[in-house]
Structure formats: C-alpha cells, structure tokens
Design a protein around this motif. Structure first.
Motif, mmCIF file in Angstrom:
data_model
loop_
_atom_site.group_PDB
_atom_site.id
_atom_site.type_symbol
_atom_site.label_atom_id
_atom_site.label_comp_id
_atom_site.label_asym_id
_atom_site.label_seq_id
_atom_site.Cartn_x
_atom_site.Cartn_y
_atom_site.Cartn_z
ATOM 1 N N MET A 132 0.822 -1.184 -0.046
ATOM 2 C CA MET A 132 -0.099 -0.007 0.096
ATOM 3 C C MET A 132 0.843 1.012 -0.044
ATOM 4 O O MET A 132 1.517 1.463 1.127
ATOM 5 N N ASN A 133 0.918 1.936 -1.102
ATOM 6 C CA ASN A 133 1.997 2.830 -1.325
ATOM 7 C C ASN A 133 1.482 4.148 -1.293
ATOM 8 O O ASN A 133 0.466 4.518 -1.705
ATOM 9 N N ASP A 134 2.703 5.034 -0.874
ATOM 10 C CA ASP A 134 2.233 6.836 -0.758
ATOM 11 C C ASP A 134 2.539 6.931 -2.166
ATOM 12 O O ASP A 134 3.401 6.736 -2.957
ATOM 13 N N ILE A 135 1.619 8.248 -2.552
ATOM 14 C CA ILE A 135 2.031 8.537 -3.859
ATOM 15 C C ILE A 135 2.317 10.035 -3.611
ATOM 16 O O ILE A 135 1.581 10.884 -3.481
ATOM 17 N N LEU A 136 3.500 10.430 -3.943
ATOM 18 C CA LEU A 136 4.364 11.679 -3.482
ATOM 19 C C LEU A 136 4.352 12.512 -4.782
ATOM 20 O O LEU A 136 4.547 12.017 -5.929
ATOM 21 N N PRO A 137 4.399 13.843 -4.558
ATOM 22 C CA PRO A 137 4.961 14.788 -5.628
ATOM 23 C C PRO A 137 6.571 14.370 -6.089
ATOM 24 O O PRO A 137 7.274 14.047 -5.068
ATOM 25 N N PRO A 138 6.738 14.512 -7.095
ATOM 26 C CA PRO A 138 6.070 15.040 -8.345
ATOM 27 C C PRO A 138 5.074 13.870 -9.010
ATOM 28 O O PRO A 138 4.573 13.940 -10.058
ATOM 29 N N GLU A 139 5.296 12.731 -8.423
ATOM 30 C CA GLU A 139 4.560 11.359 -9.054
ATOM 31 C C GLU A 139 3.160 11.669 -9.019
ATOM 32 O O GLU A 139 2.313 11.388 -10.009
ATOM 33 N N SER A 140 2.647 12.215 -7.950
ATOM 34 C CA SER A 140 1.052 12.646 -7.921
ATOM 35 C C SER A 140 0.573 13.415 -9.068
ATOM 36 O O SER A 140 -0.656 13.254 -9.351
ATOM 37 N N ALA A 141 1.329 14.370 -9.415
ATOM 38 C CA ALA A 141 1.016 15.163 -10.645
ATOM 39 C C ALA A 141 0.608 14.231 -12.003
ATOM 40 O O ALA A 141 -0.146 14.614 -12.812
ATOM 41 N N ARG A 142 1.358 13.068 -12.134
ATOM 42 C CA ARG A 142 1.059 12.174 -13.157
ATOM 43 C C ARG A 142 -0.405 11.673 -12.992
ATOM 44 O O ARG A 142 -1.091 11.362 -13.885
ATOM 45 N N TRP A 143 -0.780 11.228 -11.589
ATOM 46 C CA TRP A 143 -1.872 10.873 -11.289
ATOM 47 C C TRP A 143 -3.047 11.867 -11.701
ATOM 48 O O TRP A 143 -4.161 11.493 -12.243
ATOM 49 N N GLU A 144 -2.670 13.084 -11.518
ATOM 50 C CA GLU A 144 -3.906 14.287 -11.576
ATOM 51 C C GLU A 144 -3.948 14.537 -13.049
ATOM 52 O O GLU A 144 -5.118 14.634 -13.583
ATOM 53 N N TRP A 145 -3.008 14.434 -13.778
ATOM 54 C CA TRP A 145 -2.970 14.305 -15.235
ATOM 55 C C TRP A 145 -3.875 13.133 -15.841
ATOM 56 O O TRP A 145 -4.982 13.277 -16.662
ATOM 57 N N PHE A 146 -3.758 12.002 -15.437
ATOM 58 C CA PHE A 146 -4.212 10.870 -15.958
ATOM 59 C C PHE A 146 -5.748 11.045 -15.622
ATOM 60 O O PHE A 146 -6.601 10.833 -16.475
ATOM 61 N N GLU A 147 -5.926 11.262 -14.206
ATOM 62 C CA GLU A 147 -7.573 11.666 -14.158
ATOM 63 C C GLU A 147 -8.356 12.650 -14.860
ATOM 64 O O GLU A 147 -9.425 12.454 -15.037
#
Length: 432
Positions: free
Chosen positions: A11-26
C-alpha cells in the motif's frame, strides 16, 4: 526512541511529483467520460462482505484468498474493503432505485484492496477507473464501452495494447459447457494440478484460465464454450463485432477468455499488452445481466469494465509518455518582510487570474538573502521571478525577471495593473 511507522506492505504513498502524473491521468479520464455522457459515482470503501460473496462467487480467487475482511467491533457485522468496483456500484444502483427512470451510464475512479503478492503494477491497495452502463440490453452499448477504452488509450498516447474478445453465453449454455468440461478434465485427471483439481467440480471454467505451463496443452484441447452458444448469444457477439469492424478496431476472438468473476455473461473482453510481464491485462470487463437481481435488486441488464491505474501509468512511463510535473508560472522573491503585505495582495490577485504562484517562505532567521531566494526560484522551475524590492515598491511596480529565456530583459509591471500583465503570464504558458 520508538521505531518509526511505515506504510503497510503493498500500500504505497503517492508523492509529488509522481502525484502530478495521477492528476493528469484522472483529468484525461474525466475528459473522455464526458464525451460519452458518463456520470461520476462514488461508493463506500467498505461494504458488507455478503455483497462480494454473493456477487463475485464463493469459489473465485478474490473471495477465497484476497479479500480484506473483518468484523465491525460495534455490532459484529462482517465487512470487507472493496476488492473491485462493480458490485458496490450495482448495490448503490439497486438500493437507490436509480434505474426507475431508465438506464444509467456511470464511471468511478477509486481505490481497491486485495491481499496478493505485490509486484509492478499490482499492489494490495490499487486504483481503478471503472465504467458501468446499467439498464441497456443491446450489443451497441457493449461496443460503446469497448470503444471508450480505445478512446482513452488514444488520448493517453498508448498504442501497444490489443483487444481480445469472447462470449460466455447465457447460464444454460454455460451449464452445458460446464458439464462437458467436467467430463473432459475427469478423463485427464492425472494431468491436473492441485488448483485445477480443487476447482473441477466448483468452477471448472476457471481451469481454462490456468497459467500453469504444464497444463496449457490440456487446456487448449478442452471443449470450447463457443461451440455451445445458441443463436441469440452468437447474434449478440456478431453484432458487437460488426460495430468494432465498422470503426476499424482490430480484435482477436479468444475462446479461453473467461474473466475472474462469476457474474459475467455474453460479451467479455480484455485489453492486453506484452509490456507488463505476466500481468498483461490493462483493462477487462464484459456484460453482467444477472448481477443486479443476484444482489437483491430488480433484474436489469448491465455491462462495464475496470482499468488498473498503476498498470497504465507503468505503461506510460515505459513509453516515455509521463507528463512533466506542473511548475509555477512565477516565484515571488520578497527581500524584506516589510514588503509582505503588498506581495501577498499582488500574488492573490494573480492566483485569482489563474497564474500558478509560489511565494518564498521565510525561515526562522527571516526572509533569507536575495541570492538564496533566487536560487530557490530557479530550482522551483518557475518561468519568472517576481521581485518585490524596496526600490520597485517605491515606484509602485514589481520586477518580472524571466528565468528560462537567456538574455530576455527584466520588465517592470505596475502593481495597480495586475489584471493585464497577469493574463499575459497565463496566455504565454507553454501548456496554455
């Protein structure tokens, strides 16, 4: 000192800047969903355990091995962290009589939980995009949800993903096929592994999905469900195929494609890739016309799919399609604390215009040197530095210094004209 706590394995933390990729995908997902007129639904993370036992099937891997189930400490109710999204959506649709006025096209972006061995693109807490079209019996909506995946993959820039298609027919057809499978595998019992022997009389269809190399020859020669389909089931499949052919969407009929849940009937499909190793399914789904009635609602047809977000992001990374993280448009350099009131007011006005602003934060010893602030401005990735120096403020201006254009001149902009030059900062942004 007590031992530091860490996240639960898988169960992983999603940290910046990786979280920006998630926001873009969403954002891409929401854009595609709106084109197809699908609406967002959000259901609880925790559901009654019976929902998944009844909906997915008692002898599925998910129910037998992978669910995080527990008892409510207050009343003893058996509860489960959702291992997949469809059952919860169907429960919500039935509970709230959402189909009373006609069919519903829904989607979700949500976390799921399964206790399995963590590996790339597959974790114990993972995330899915899911689509459920409920109340529509025809093959046209089957084709619609399949082509929606194509549109999403195209929007993401992924091309190395192929479509596999099959039909599971209707319950009576599956029962005839099931009986034939049992007879066939009983006649070759000495070739079955322990897992296949355990499933032989409970869910023989799942033997066809075995990943054991030693059993592949046996599985390939097993009776095929396609040979047991009646005229109506074949017509439904052929209508789906005709729609896919009409838009030039390639696919492969895979008679061994059965999916992992018991609730499927008629159309099933997977979008698969060879670039994620053994876990090659990027998106999978199909029709589940009996599920709503099975969990206690009024009978209604339905079709949908689920897509693993971690797997898609891994594919994007391999393909070099990972978007650059968003950076500020401006970094505010504030050499003296006395300038803070003017700086804060100006920056809030810029933010109201849509300008991305990062303000230098003072340390315990004050604002920090001019040089150190400029160093942080450069490291931030901002396109410009806004300098709120005493000389500038005395003139009623702020200095705007380009940080990414060698030799570009610094400009002075009026503090009482923020709207004009602030809009220009937005308009000249590379992603504008």
């Amino acid at each position: 000192m007590s031992e530091s706590l860490k996240a639960v394995k898988g169960m992983n933390d999603i940290l910046p800047p990786e979280s920006a990729r998630w926001e873009w995908f969403e954002d891409v997902v929401r854009r595609v969903m709106s084109r197809y007129a699908y609406q967002n639904i959000r259901t609880p993370i925790v559901e009654p355990t019976a929902l998944f036992v009844r909906g997915l099937g008692e002898v599925t891997d998910i129910v037998e091995k992978e669910m995080y189930s527990f008892e409510d400490k207050l009343n003893g109710d058996p509860l489960t962290l959702r291992p997949e999204g469809t059952a919860g959506v169907v429960r919500a649709v039935a509970e709230h009589s959402m189909l009373y006025e006609g069919g519903k096209r829904l989607y979700y972006i949500a976390a799921m939980f399964r206790h399995e061995k963590p590996q790339r693109g597959r974790y114990r807490q993972f995330h899915q995009v899911g689509v459920e079209a409920l109340g529509f019996p025809g093959p046209d909506v089957d084709a619609e949800v399949i082509l929606m995946v194509r549109a999403l993959l195209a929007e993401l820039g992924l091309s190395d993903v192929r479509l596999e298609l099959n039909s599971l027919g209707q319950p009576a057809e599956r029962q005839a096929h099931r009986a034939a499978l049992i007879r066939y595998f009983e006649a070759h019992a000495e070739q079955l592994d322990e897992e296949a022997k355990r499933r032989l009389h409970t869910n023989p269809l799942r033997i066809l999905d075995s990943k054991n190399p030693a059993m592949q020859g046996l599985v390939e020669a097993a009776p095929q469900l396609m040979d047991f389909l009646g005229e109506a089931s074949l017509a439904h499949l052929n209508a789906v195929r005709a729609s896919l052919d009409a838009v030039g969407q390639p696919y492969r009929i895979n008679p061994r494609l059965v999916r992992g849940m018991d609730y499927y009937n008629l159309t099933v499909f997977e979008w698969v890739t060879d670039r994620l190793g053994a876990q090659g399914t990027v998106c999978g789904g199909g029709r589940y016309d009996g599920l709503i009635e099975q969990i206690g609602g009024k009978a209604a047809p339905a079709v949908g799919w689920g897509m693993g977000i971690e797997r898609v992001l891994a594919l994007l990374e391999d393909a070099g399609r990972a978007p650059a993280p968003l950076t500020p448009d401006v970094y505010a350099v504030v050499p003296d604390a006395a300038a803070l009131p003017v700086a804060v007011a100006t920056l809030e006005a810029l933010r109201a215009l849509g300008v991305r602003v990062q303000m230098h934060a003072a340390g315990k010893d004050g604002q920090g040197s001019f040089k150190s602030q400029f160093k942080k401005a450069d490291a931030s990735g901002a396109r410009h530095a806004l300098i709120f120096g005493a000389d500038e403020l005395a003139q009623g201006v702020v200095a705007v210094k380009p940080l990414r254009e060698a030799g570009a001149p610094q400009e002075l902009q009026p503090l009482n004209g923020v709207s004009a030059w602030g809009q220009k900062l937005c308009a000249t942004r590379p992603d504008a």
